[in-house]
Design a protein around this motif. Structure first.
Motif, PDB file in Angstrom:
ATOM      1  N   UNK A  35       0.829  -1.205   0.000  1.00  0.00           N
ATOM      2  CA  UNK A  35       0.000   0.000   0.000  1.00  0.00           C
ATOM      3  C   UNK A  35       0.867   1.260   0.000  1.00  0.00           C
ATOM      4  N   UNK A  36       1.926   1.245   0.813  1.00  0.00           N
ATOM      5  CA  UNK A  36       2.828   2.405   0.849  1.00  0.00           C
ATOM      6  C   UNK A  36       3.519   2.595  -0.495  1.00  0.00           C
ATOM      7  N   UNK A  37       3.959   1.510  -1.092  1.00  0.00           N
ATOM      8  CA  UNK A  37       4.623   1.592  -2.394  1.00  0.00           C
ATOM      9  C   UNK A  37       3.671   2.147  -3.453  1.00  0.00           C
ATOM     10  N   UNK A  38       2.375   1.857  -3.312  1.00  0.00           N
ATOM     11  CA  UNK A  38       1.373   2.350  -4.246  1.00  0.00           C
ATOM     12  C   UNK A  38       0.877   3.751  -3.940  1.00  0.00           C
ATOM     13  N   UNK A  39       1.474   4.423  -2.967  1.00  0.00           N
ATOM     14  CA  UNK A  39       1.123   5.808  -2.669  1.00  0.00           C
ATOM     15  C   UNK A  39      -0.116   5.987  -1.820  1.00  0.00           C
ATOM     16  N   UNK A  40      -0.541   4.932  -1.093  1.00  0.00           N
ATOM     17  CA  UNK A  40      -1.761   5.022  -0.292  1.00  0.00           C
ATOM     18  C   UNK A  40      -1.531   5.596   1.104  1.00  0.00           C
ATOM     19  N   UNK A  41      -0.290   5.794   1.500  1.00  0.00           N
ATOM     20  CA  UNK A  41      -0.007   6.334   2.825  1.00  0.00           C
ATOM     21  C   UNK A  41       0.663   7.691   2.735  1.00  0.00           C
ATOM     22  N   UNK A  42       1.044   8.209   3.899  1.00  0.00           N
ATOM     23  CA  UNK A  42       1.783   9.463   3.929  1.00  0.00           C
ATOM     24  C   UNK A  42       0.935  10.674   3.599  1.00  0.00           C
ATOM     25  N   UNK A  43       1.581  11.699   3.057  1.00  0.00           N
ATOM     26  CA  UNK A  43       0.958  13.002   2.887  1.00  0.00           C
ATOM     27  C   UNK A  43       0.089  13.061   1.636  1.00  0.00           C
TER      28      UNK A  43
END
Length: 359
Positions: A35-43
């Motif tokens: 999910x993080x690699x796919x841009x679903x987390x963070x800002x």
């Protein structure tokens, strides 16, 4: 949704994501990394507009904040049993604790028509909502009632209010703004956001402050996301430069954009009392809640508790202070409580969780 990257930018994210990495099975870690690699987390894109790079490097994003608060506030779900989401339950707990709140109509105990006969200005708030969504103001004018959409018949108003109350909402007397802030918040009651967190010995500590002001307009709310103002408070209890929210990048204002009243340097009335009220409120709501964001109304009669938030936004705190949360006292307390979490709490956390209203 908990999207966990392979590396973290600051100590707060390391405490949060590191706990998940240590306690999750391989399948959950792999899913969260994907999910993080796919841009679903963070800002988010809007947060990148709101906060500069230096703040975000030491900051906490909205996506990470909600997952973190689920760990620290286990009493948040289901919403029907959460006194910081169920507005009728909130009023019951606050009244039992002797905390000052707005006068309201309890349809289980009194007649709505009789209560309305003694009122001229009321606020209707749906339950289980946030960011001022669905809040309406009704005023008695020229012998009839008027809302945001214009005149409304007495019978229609009563029907709407009954439906709102039966769905868990509240019907309150509108509170008058403190005279020192009347020109700084012309469309709604100004509220002081006080974020309290239990400290290392379990006592509530005020760790973040932000004053919210109405920019004017028809909506009876002061939420920053609704196009209103938010500002920090200096060490002497006076207003700093305000930020105007809404669509696009926020803008700075030393004077009110509608009334032209001076903002910077204006003393915040009843500041010490408002902070103390938030601390007393946390004691009454502490079971299952480590951190709470309080909205304290600054009224002509003194500070009044408006509501508490189990998942308080941290973006406005980071905006007005110019500091990422990891570099603040609140961030230090978050790390402390994450370090103290039992292993079963970490293991019970899911990569994806839904907001449950009922069981």
């Amino acid at each position: 949704m908990r999207a966990v990257p392979k590396r973290d930018e600051n100590s707060l994210l390391a405490a949060y994501h590191g706990g998940l990495r240590r306690h999750w099975p391989l399948s959950a870690r792999a899913f969260a990394h994907l999910l993080a690699y796919g841009g679903q987390g963070g800002w988010s894109a809007s947060e990148r507009q709101l906060l500069p790079d230096a703040v975000r490097r030491a900051g906490l994003s909205m996506r990470d904040r909600k997952g973190l608060h689920r760990l620290l506030n286990p009493a948040a779900f289901p919403f029907t049993a959460n006194p910081l989401k169920n507005k009728q339950l909130f009023a019951q707990v606050a009244q039992a604790a002797g905390l000052p709140i707005a006068a309201a109509c309890d349809l289980a105990r009194e007649d709505l028509a009789g209560w309305l006969a003694g009122e001229t200005d009321i606020i209707a708030k749906p339950s289980f909502r946030s960011k001022g969504e669905g809040v309406e103001r009704f005023q008695r004018m020229d012998g009839g009632w008027r809302g945001g959409g214009g005149p409304i018949a007495k019978a229609a108003l009563q029907a709407r209010l009954r439906d709102l109350w039966q769905a868990g909402g509240v019907i309150q007397r509108r509170l008058p703004t403190h005279e020192m802030l009347a020109d700084l918040s012309p469309g709604a009651l100004p509220t002081l956001r006080v974020v309290t967190c239990l400290d290392e010995v379990g006592a509530p500590e005020a760790c973040g402050l932000a004053l919210r002001l109405s920019a004017g307009g028809a909506r009876p709310v002061d939420n920053f996301n609704a196009g209103n103002l938010v500002l920090g408070i200096d060490d002497w209890g006076a207003c700093l430069t305000a930020w105007l929210g809404g669509a696009g990048r926020p803008t700075r204002h030393d004077r009110h954009p509608t009334t032209d009243a001076v903002i910077v340097g204006t003393p915040v009335p009843d500041l010490i009392g408002a902070i103390a009220l938030a601390g007393r409120a946390h004691l009454a709501f502490a079971t299952g809640f480590t951190v709470i964001g309080w909205d304290v109304g600054l009224t002509s009669a003194g500070p009044v508790l408006i509501e508490g938030n189990w998942n308080p936004g941290t973006d406005i705190l980071q905006l007005v202070s110019g500091r990422g949360l990891a570099d603040t006292r609140l961030g230090a307390l978050y790390r402390h409580h994450l370090d103290q979490l039992p292993a079963d709490r970490w293991r019970a956390a899911r990569v994806m969780e839904w907001d449950r209203r009922g069981r």
